[in-house]
Design an enzyme around this catalytic site. Structure first.
Site, PDB file in Angstrom:
ATOM      1  N   HIS A  88       0.872  -1.189   0.000  1.00 60.82           N
ATOM      2  CA  HIS A  88       0.000   0.000   0.000  1.00 60.82           C
ATOM      3  C   HIS A  88       0.906   1.235   0.000  1.00 60.82           C
ATOM      4  CE1 HIS A  88      -2.761   2.971   1.811  1.00 60.82           C
ATOM      5  NE2 HIS A  88      -3.758   2.162   1.485  1.00 60.82           N
TER       6      HIS A  88
ATOM      7  N   ASP B 166       3.427  -4.420   8.017  1.00 60.13           N
ATOM      8  CA  ASP B 166       2.175  -3.683   7.854  1.00 60.13           C
ATOM      9  C   ASP B 166       1.044  -4.661   8.162  1.00 60.13           C
ATOM     10  OD1 ASP B 166      -0.174  -2.622   6.932  1.00 60.13           O
ATOM     11  OD2 ASP B 166       0.640  -1.895   5.026  1.00 60.13           O
TER      12      ASP B 166
ATOM     13  N   GLN C  92      -4.235  -5.291   7.187  1.00 60.21           N
ATOM     14  CA  GLN C  92      -5.267  -6.222   6.697  1.00 60.21           C
ATOM     15  C   GLN C  92      -5.235  -7.575   7.407  1.00 60.21           C
ATOM     16  OE1 GLN C  92      -7.684  -5.503   4.563  1.00 60.21           O
ATOM     17  NE2 GLN C  92      -6.972  -3.509   3.865  1.00 60.21           N
TER      18      GLN C  92
ATOM     19  N   LYS D 187     -10.010  -0.638  10.616  1.00 63.09           N
ATOM     20  CA  LYS D 187     -10.162  -1.852   9.798  1.00 63.09           C
ATOM     21  C   LYS D 187     -10.441  -3.063  10.689  1.00 63.09           C
ATOM     22  CE  LYS D 187      -6.980  -0.182   6.259  1.00 63.09           C
ATOM     23  NZ  LYS D 187      -7.847   0.199   5.149  1.00 63.09           N
TER      24      LYS D 187
ATOM     25  N   CYS E 215      -4.727   2.500  -3.703  1.00 57.33           N
ATOM     26  CA  CYS E 215      -3.482   3.014  -3.109  1.00 57.33           C
ATOM     27  C   CYS E 215      -2.323   2.045  -3.317  1.00 57.33           C
ATOM     28  CB  CYS E 215      -3.645   3.314  -1.617  1.00 57.33           C
ATOM     29  SG  CYS E 215      -4.850   4.583  -1.278  1.00 57.33           S
TER      30      CYS E 215
HETATM   31  N1  PLP Z   1      -1.599  -0.889   4.471  1.00 58.12           N
HETATM   32  C1  PLP Z   1      -2.590  -1.649   3.993  1.00 58.12           C
HETATM   33  C2  PLP Z   1      -2.308  -3.050   3.568  1.00 58.12           C
HETATM   34  C3  PLP Z   1      -3.873  -1.112   3.888  1.00 58.12           C
HETATM   35  O1  PLP Z   1      -4.865  -1.870   3.412  1.00 58.12           O
HETATM   36  C4  PLP Z   1      -4.100   0.216   4.296  1.00 58.12           C
HETATM   37  C5  PLP Z   1      -5.428   0.829   4.128  1.00 58.12           C
HETATM   38  O2  PLP Z   1      -6.150   0.520   3.205  1.00 58.12           O
HETATM   39  C6  PLP Z   1      -3.035   0.955   4.815  1.00 58.12           C
HETATM   40  C7  PLP Z   1      -1.800   0.375   4.886  1.00 58.12           C
HETATM   41  C8  PLP Z   1      -3.222   2.349   5.310  1.00 58.12           C
HETATM   42  O3  PLP Z   1      -4.078   2.348   6.417  1.00 58.12           O
HETATM   43  P1  PLP Z   1      -4.635   3.715   7.041  1.00 58.12           P
HETATM   44  O4  PLP Z   1      -5.200   4.487   5.881  1.00 58.12           O
HETATM   45  O5  PLP Z   1      -5.666   3.279   8.014  1.00 58.12           O
HETATM   46  O6  PLP Z   1      -3.485   4.407   7.668  1.00 58.12           O
END
Ligand code: PLP
Length: 409
Positions: A126, A203, A206, A229, A367
């Site tokens: 992401h 990260d 998910q 999430k 993203c």
């Molecule tokens: N990493 C992953 C795999 C994600 O799915 C997301 C959000 O969609 C993020 C990072 C970023 O999360 P946040 O926007 O809650 O900071």
């Protein structure tokens, strides 16, 4: 499935958002990868906090201040237990995954990375786990390198290994792709990174809602996730870091709370984790996340995982039965996410037709523009499932996609 079906029918009834109609149709919410709906228990907990417990934390000369501080720190302990951390001091509260990565990149990164160093990520990250590293790399003269995937969406381990070297100082990768659904082998990748002498950031955005996490077992140095999430509130999340590493890290932001002593000439900083939490924190975020973790634990992540895998299997089979559907990400080890396109149709047009049928999905690059480039598409439609989805939702999705095909192809 009998018992699970019953359990999750009762779980579904705890989500008030699902009682409404959109465009005159029953809401079929398949966008949990972007954010999960909130159960009544979380909504009630936050409402109760604002109604009766509003007070600032760590300032406490009065009763309510102590109550709020108690809840805030209890949430920290709850998160530590949820992640399997050895102590609550290893949990820093932040705005979410993105701020968590930025915190580590700016604090650990700026003080440990230098010209010529490499940061190894994967092509399925992401933007939240790409851009902060690029920004820091640019400042210090380091380089971001990405490991490739196979065509089925699994990480290409040989490519990952070939890109690990003595230059690699940090490896940052997702535990679960928000597009492909692919779950990575966190323990293995962490071990390989450590053998190369690199630190590891996972990260967890998910993964936390689908599988149990144990940061000590994973042995990662940092782990970040977002509350929203995981059935919790927006604007809140946590960073886990190994205490010995956090102790060596400078503050990320300056301000109140994070200090030990301030004079006009100089400031000394507080201990971990407060050193990283400048200013008034998102107290109801912590309280709401605590309630969300209670919600998840009451159901059990083992049951959640089993149920979501049933839903994913059925949805995959039914969607693939529609001609012209192409699914991106077909690993046997994946979360309940289905990214797909209708060959010859634009992803946004498909999503718009689905929306008119009450089916909420996400369409676009999610993203993950480098991943889209790797897949050779400008975007995909993404249906992501959670505890409140059922077989009727799958049928509604399939019917709406079949309708989109008729209209667009
Ligand atoms: N990493 C992953 C795999 C994600 O799915 C997301 C959000 O969609 C993020 C990072 C970023 O999360 P946040 O926007 O809650 O900071």
């Amino acid at each position: 499935m009998g018992n699970l079906e019953e359990l999750f029918t009762s779980v579904r009834s705890q989500f008030p958002a699902l009682t409404q109609l959109v465009h005159g149709k029953k809401l079929v919410y398949l966008d949990s990868g972007a954010t999960t709906l909130k159960p009544q228990s979380v909504i009630d907990r936050i409402s109760h906090f604002y109604s009766y417990e509003t007070s600032n934390v760590h300032r406490g000369a009065h009763y309510l201040g102590d109550v709020a501080t108690g809840h805030f720190e209890a949430a920290r302990q709850k998160v530590a237990d949820f992640l399997g951390a050895s102590q609550s001091e290893e949990i820093i509260f932040a705005r979410g995954t993105t701020e968590g990565v930025n915190l580590v990149a700016n604090s650990w990164g700026l003080s440990n990375l230098k010209a010529g160093d490499e940061i190894l990520i994967t092509v399925m990250e992401h933007h939240g786990n790409i851009v902060p590293w690029q920004m820091v790399a640019e400042k210090v003269g380091a380089k971001v390198v990405a490991a490739d995937i196979h065509d089925n969406g699994e990480l290409n381990l040989e490519d990952f290994k070939s890109k690990l070297s003595a230059k690699t100082k940090l490896v940052a990768f997702t535990a679960s792709s928000n597009v492909l659904g692919t779950n990575t082998d966190v323990k293995l990748l962490t071990r390989l990174a450590h053998e190369a002498g690199a630190k590891v950031l996972v990260d967890g955005a998910q993964i936390v809602s689908q599988l149990p996490v144990n940061v000590q077992d994973m042995d990662c140095d940092f782990f970040v996730f977002s509350a929203h999430k995981l059935f919790g509130p927006f604007g809140f999340g946590a960073v886990y870091g190994k205490k010995a590493i956090l102790d060596q890290m400078p503050p990320y932001q300056g301000g109140g709370s994070m200090i030990s002593k301030v004079t006009i000439e100089k400031t000394t900083f507080n201990d971990v984790p407060t050193r990283f939490e400048a200013g008034t924190p998102h107290v109801e975020g912590a309280v709401g996340l605590h309630a969300a973790l209670d919600f998840v634990e009451k159901i059990g992540l083992d049951k959640i995982h089993a149920y979501e895998m049933e839903i994913l299997k059925s949805a995959t089979e039914k969607l693939l039965a529609i001609p012209d559907v192409k699914i991106f990400g077909t690993s046997s080890n994946k979360g309940a996410i289905l990214s797909f396109n209708l060959k010859g149709a634009h992803h946004s047009d498909v999503a718009q037709i689905l929306d008119q049928e009450g089916v909420a999905v996400r369409a676009g690059h999610h993203c993950t523009q480098p991943l889209m480039a790797r897949l050779g598409v400008p975007g995909t439609v993404r249906a992501s499932f959670s505890v409140y989805n059922n077989h009727e939702d799958i049928d509604a999705l399939v019917k709406a996609v079949a309708k989109a095909r008729e209209m667009l192809l």
